[in-house]
Design a protein around this motif. Sequence first.
Motif, PDB file in Angstrom:
ATOM      1  N   THR A   1       0.852  -1.182   0.000  1.00 27.81           N
ATOM      2  CA  THR A   1       0.000   0.000   0.000  1.00 27.81           C
ATOM      3  C   THR A   1       0.891   1.235   0.000  1.00 27.81           C
ATOM      4  O   THR A   1       2.082   1.156   0.316  1.00 27.81           O
ATOM      5  N   ALA A   2       0.318   2.389  -0.360  1.00 30.91           N
ATOM      6  CA  ALA A   2       1.086   3.633  -0.336  1.00 30.91           C
ATOM      7  C   ALA A   2       1.606   3.858   1.075  1.00 30.91           C
ATOM      8  O   ALA A   2       0.820   3.976   2.018  1.00 30.91           O
ATOM      9  N   PRO A   3       2.937   3.903   1.274  1.00 34.83           N
ATOM     10  CA  PRO A   3       3.487   3.940   2.638  1.00 34.83           C
ATOM     11  C   PRO A   3       3.578   5.354   3.198  1.00 34.83           C
ATOM     12  O   PRO A   3       3.788   6.327   2.471  1.00 34.83           O
ATOM     13  N   THR A   4       3.435   5.447   4.503  1.00 39.87           N
ATOM     14  CA  THR A   4       3.655   6.696   5.215  1.00 39.87           C
ATOM     15  C   THR A   4       5.035   6.646   5.869  1.00 39.87           C
ATOM     16  O   THR A   4       5.715   5.616   5.875  1.00 39.87           O
ATOM     17  N   HIS A   5       5.419   7.775   6.451  1.00 39.61           N
ATOM     18  CA  HIS A   5       6.683   7.837   7.175  1.00 39.61           C
ATOM     19  C   HIS A   5       6.684   6.821   8.320  1.00 39.61           C
ATOM     20  O   HIS A   5       7.702   6.150   8.571  1.00 39.61           O
ATOM     21  N   SER A   6       5.558   6.678   8.997  1.00 40.56           N
ATOM     22  CA  SER A   6       5.469   5.710  10.098  1.00 40.56           C
ATOM     23  C   SER A   6       5.634   4.278   9.595  1.00 40.56           C
ATOM     24  O   SER A   6       6.227   3.441  10.277  1.00 40.56           O
ATOM     25  N   ASP A   7       5.111   3.991   8.423  1.00 40.90           N
ATOM     26  CA  ASP A   7       5.284   2.653   7.853  1.00 40.90           C
ATOM     27  C   ASP A   7       6.767   2.347   7.672  1.00 40.90           C
ATOM     28  O   ASP A   7       7.224   1.226   7.940  1.00 40.90           O
ATOM     29  N   ARG A   8       7.517   3.324   7.218  1.00 36.47           N
ATOM     30  CA  ARG A   8       8.953   3.114   7.001  1.00 36.47           C
ATOM     31  C   ARG A   8       9.688   2.968   8.334  1.00 36.47           C
ATOM     32  O   ARG A   8      10.615   2.158   8.463  1.00 36.47           O
ATOM     33  N   LEU A   9       9.275   3.724   9.342  1.00 38.99           N
ATOM     34  CA  LEU A   9       9.886   3.564  10.659  1.00 38.99           C
ATOM     35  C   LEU A   9       9.541   2.211  11.261  1.00 38.99           C
ATOM     36  O   LEU A   9      10.384   1.582  11.922  1.00 38.99           O
ATOM     37  N   ASN A  10       8.331   1.733  11.034  1.00 45.78           N
ATOM     38  CA  ASN A  10       7.969   0.400  11.512  1.00 45.78           C
ATOM     39  C   ASN A  10       8.809  -0.670  10.826  1.00 45.78           C
ATOM     40  O   ASN A  10       9.165  -1.687  11.430  1.00 45.78           O
ATOM     41  N   ARG A  11       9.117  -0.454   9.555  1.00 43.61           N
ATOM     42  CA  ARG A  11      10.021  -1.389   8.864  1.00 43.61           C
ATOM     43  C   ARG A  11      11.413  -1.333   9.484  1.00 43.61           C
ATOM     44  O   ARG A  11      12.063  -2.376   9.655  1.00 43.61           O
ATOM     45  N   ASP A  12      11.868  -0.144   9.844  1.00 43.91           N
ATOM     46  CA  ASP A  12      13.158  -0.028  10.530  1.00 43.91           C
ATOM     47  C   ASP A  12      13.163  -0.847  11.815  1.00 43.91           C
ATOM     48  O   ASP A  12      14.141  -1.545  12.124  1.00 43.91           O
ATOM     49  N   ILE A  13      12.070  -0.744  12.568  1.00 40.40           N
ATOM     50  CA  ILE A  13      11.981  -1.490  13.830  1.00 40.40           C
ATOM     51  C   ILE A  13      12.062  -2.991  13.564  1.00 40.40           C
ATOM     52  O   ILE A  13      12.752  -3.725  14.284  1.00 40.40           O
ATOM     53  N   LEU A  14      11.354  -3.469  12.555  1.00 43.78           N
ATOM     54  CA  LEU A  14      11.412  -4.887  12.210  1.00 43.78           C
ATOM     55  C   LEU A  14      12.846  -5.303  11.883  1.00 43.78           C
ATOM     56  O   LEU A  14      13.342  -6.326  12.387  1.00 43.78           O
ATOM     57  N   LEU A  15      13.518  -4.533  11.053  1.00 47.90           N
ATOM     58  CA  LEU A  15      14.882  -4.870  10.655  1.00 47.90           C
ATOM     59  C   LEU A  15      15.827  -4.845  11.858  1.00 47.90           C
ATOM     60  O   LEU A  15      16.680  -5.735  12.010  1.00 47.90           O
ATOM     61  N   LEU A  16      15.676  -3.860  12.735  1.00 45.02           N
ATOM     62  CA  LEU A  16      16.537  -3.771  13.913  1.00 45.02           C
ATOM     63  C   LEU A  16      16.207  -4.863  14.926  1.00 45.02           C
ATOM     64  O   LEU A  16      17.097  -5.368  15.624  1.00 45.02           O
ATOM     65  N   HIS A  17      14.941  -5.223  15.018  1.00 38.95           N
ATOM     66  CA  HIS A  17      14.537  -6.329  15.898  1.00 38.95           C
ATOM     67  C   HIS A  17      15.232  -7.621  15.487  1.00 38.95           C
ATOM     68  O   HIS A  17      15.853  -8.304  16.310  1.00 38.95           O
ATOM     69  N   GLU A  18      15.138  -7.965  14.202  1.00 38.34           N
ATOM     70  CA  GLU A  18      15.754  -9.214  13.740  1.00 38.34           C
ATOM     71  C   GLU A  18      17.275  -9.136  13.832  1.00 38.34           C
ATOM     72  O   GLU A  18      17.936 -10.138  14.111  1.00 38.34           O
ATOM     73  N   LEU A  19      17.825  -7.949  13.614  1.00 36.12           N
ATOM     74  CA  LEU A  19      19.272  -7.779  13.730  1.00 36.12           C
ATOM     75  C   LEU A  19      19.730  -8.008  15.168  1.00 36.12           C
ATOM     76  O   LEU A  19      20.742  -8.693  15.414  1.00 36.12           O
ATOM     77  N   THR A  20      19.006  -7.449  16.139  1.00 36.24           N
ATOM     78  CA  THR A  20      19.369  -7.630  17.549  1.00 36.24           C
ATOM     79  C   THR A  20      19.392  -9.098  17.925  1.00 36.24           C
ATOM     80  O   THR A  20      20.196  -9.534  18.760  1.00 36.24           O
ATOM     81  N   HIS A  21      18.538  -9.888  17.312  1.00 33.96           N
ATOM     82  CA  HIS A  21      18.494 -11.323  17.599  1.00 33.96           C
ATOM     83  C   HIS A  21      19.818 -12.021  17.296  1.00 33.96           C
ATOM     84  O   HIS A  21      20.077 -13.103  17.832  1.00 33.96           O
ATOM     85  N   GLN A  22      20.629 -11.458  16.427  1.00 33.20           N
ATOM     86  CA  GLN A  22      21.905 -12.112  16.143  1.00 33.20           C
ATOM     87  C   GLN A  22      22.744 -12.222  17.415  1.00 33.20           C
ATOM     88  O   GLN A  22      23.509 -13.166  17.575  1.00 33.20           O
ATOM     89  N   TRP A  23      22.550 -11.287  18.351  1.00 35.90           N
ATOM     90  CA  TRP A  23      23.186 -11.367  19.667  1.00 35.90           C
ATOM     91  C   TRP A  23      22.251 -12.056  20.672  1.00 35.90           C
ATOM     92  O   TRP A  23      22.629 -13.019  21.316  1.00 35.90           O
ATOM     93  N   PHE A  24      21.026 -11.502  20.777  1.00 36.75           N
ATOM     94  CA  PHE A  24      20.056 -12.021  21.753  1.00 36.75           C
ATOM     95  C   PHE A  24      19.168 -13.065  21.088  1.00 36.75           C
ATOM     96  O   PHE A  24      18.151 -12.740  20.480  1.00 36.75           O
TER      97      PHE A  24
END
Length: 935
Positions: free
Chosen positions: A356-379
């Motif tokens: 769907t047409a993304p908003t700024h919040s949609d892109r920040l939520n994608r950032d959170i997803l990417l950082l969440h999965e990245l953090t798992h490499q340690w935790f």
Amino acid sequence: MGNIQSRNWVADAISSTILGLALTAAGWAQVPQGIPRELARERAERIADLRSEIEFTLMPHAESTAGHEELIFKLKTGGPLLLDFREGTVNKVVVNGKEAPAKIENGHIVLPGDLLKIAPETSKAKKTDEPLTDNLGRPFKPDAVLGGIKPDELPREGAGPNENLVEIDFTAPIAPAGKAITRFDDKDDGNEYFYTLFVPMDASMAFPCFDQPDVKARFTLIVTAPEDWVVISNSEPQQIFSIAGAKRKTFFVPTPPLSTYVLAFAAGPFFRINGTDPDNVEPTIFVRQSKFKRAREEAREVQEITLKGTKYLEKYFDKRFPFEKYELVLLPGFAYGGMEHAGATFLREESILFRTAPTHSDRLNRDILLLHELTHQWFGDMVTMRWFDDLWLKEGFAQYMAYHALADLKPNENVWKRFYQAIKPAAYGIDATKGTTPIYQDIANLKDAKSAYGAIVYSKAPGVLRQLAFVLGEDKFREGMQKYLKENAFANAEWSDLVQALQQVSGQKLNNWANAYIRRRGMPQVDVDWSCDSQNRIQHFTLKQHDVLGEGGVWPLATQVMLNYAKGAPVRLKAEMDSATATVKEAVGKACPAYVFANDQDQAYGRFLLDARSRKAVMQQIGSTSDVFTRTLLWGSLWESVREAELNPREYAELALRLLPQEKDEALAQSLIGRVATTMHWYVTGQVRAQLAAQAETVAYNQMLHAPEQDMRIIWFRGLRAFAQTPQGRGHLKDLLSGKVKVPGVELRPLDRWNMVTSLVALDDQDAVQLLAAEQKRDSSGDGKKYAYIAQAARPASATKKKYFDDYLHGAQLPEDWVEQSLGAFNYWNQSELTRPYLRPALDALPQVKSERKIFFVLGWLNAFIGGQKSAEAQNEVHAFLNNAALDKDLKLKVLEVSDELDRTVRIRAKYAQSPAAQKNAGGKKQTTPAKPAS
């Protein structure tokens, strides 16, 4: 194995000595189903230095894969050993050169004790900080080349004199849904793609293994596939060989010690998008061919936030990225937003490439997803919880640290306000129900580990961690994280290890805190009792807490109290309490405020309602509250008052609709739009709904066309679709579909159009059938076929509902995401009476759904079928089902969790659906609801 009739079956409760019973020619001890905790504990104590080499052969259109495995390990004590494997077939088992029975019993292969070697001197595997040792003695070659030495000339590891070698030939199933190895047929590019998903214990559906998190192994994967396919796994390819039949065999570098659930591979004609970072930290992205162009447009942002996140986390944890590479694989229809396989995160394609047409919040939520999965490499991947009862150790920390990282990387984004909006409502929502659980959950058998996933670990745990960081201070909290990771690198840990690390660096005792927030379910409600004297000064100011579930107990709590004034700056005071009441002495004598709020900046965890005086003042002043974080918290507290039936939902909706046109914060506006829609669809009568709808449609349509910011125009477009129900509102949707009306500066994407079509179908618009057919013709892609299936589920016809419900339970070839995403359309808000006949069958199907579907599906199923109802009759039907003695504890808790919202809906409607005069006569008291069963 002996005569099957002479087995010695023991009681259902599997004792910790079950595996001590020897297998003899006369019979064997009972082989348990799943992986009981006792079995896991015994295996973790007995097994050491585990290495596993697994070979798969993948063929186009395959419904299974042939596999070969070699397991090498030391065994500390004697007796039979259970290897986990289910739903496949075993062709041959050889233990230390001698053939053993090739048989699967209750999901296990029994390795006879008399064929196993014992190494009594074996000690538990040491924790290590070195992940890249090649246990086969082969040099690491990240840029694999074709040719070179032949596959059979590669150095292969043999078992040492005190080690066991187990060789197994097996076959594992492959299917579009419901299996550990999934096959996706791309209707757009004509290709097919294979990928694995093993969490929490589905690795044993793909190959024989010790499928528990605390028996880590160094895995060597070998995959044979068509020569035009790419194969991705946790480590780099070491060698790739061309072999007969237009195939390639890829040998991957052995992994560091990993739990089975983070092992993975994907295969197919993927396109790759390389990173540009010279240190090879920026991830390579793999995507199916039909989405390559779209992925290339988004790749720069995805790779950039991941690279910055990696550097931030390495510095924060004082620990380098723990694996040799990091790759992102975008998969259509993936069961979750992402899965943190070590070195190769798999992501739901739709979460990265916006439909769907993304908003700024949609892109920040994608950032959170990417950082969440990245953090798992340690935790999670490097330091893994010992058992899934400590799931929060990875999920809670990954969620908390994703926001922590984003707050540093994008300091102007008011990230902790977003944390509150995204995290706290879900946490408070479940913790106020009789279906809630402690953060630490008692998982007796890993077959029930799916039950641990939900808002408790994804929302409550990070919310509680924010409280802990506030109590300890950021520096001590960070030091504790560093100590915990260093001491448990490439091993397993428990919550007590974390608490111990935090205590040691901070010098603070945390046992009471941990027992309250980790071991006990529920949360406190904190109320403020305050008054002012004749001099307009605060006379007394007391915080009072009680358990929202009525189960007793208090929580050690630190918060920040705000005294707000109509004129002048607010006063903020830190307050702590470890008893039922606490006087805030610093408040006494201060000027009398207009209102008080007891959880300013959202540092504490609990329900914080406004007292009656403060609630009245907030409703008068919230439109002029300039600080967006404060404004967001106050709107949230007012909404909790609605859900507690203390505030008329119509008043909330009317206030929101009056103030929304001036709201400039996109995330807050989107939240308020959602709450207005919830009020209209569930909490008010049809007459009130019609009145609110006319107003809401007009506001949304005008803001969609005239809001100055593009993001605001997008969320108001979404709001129009959510509100539309009158002929005028439906007409606006049809004008958007035809192109007669356009959202200025916004190009609607296919899913935007499909969502409007779905709404029109559900509302039984006179043009819906024609519009559906036109959209199917317009979008004949693979995604279009899925969206058409979803849209048709919304058709308000008995025959349609019957067909779809049958699909849900018996459509084995139907992709799980098709089912999952159509449940809401099936149970559209205006079709409660039509879908009511499926409520009890949906509840009766829960054991099947739990067994066959992935994590989170059960909650989605319940939220659709129970959440689609609003009547007292439906409420009584759910409560009658809960009296079913045969219902397992996990499912009962899930039903209690989800049915809480139905209970609230019935209570709110009963109280506020009356006339104003009747409400006055009732004295504002809550009406009783049917008695609930004991939980």
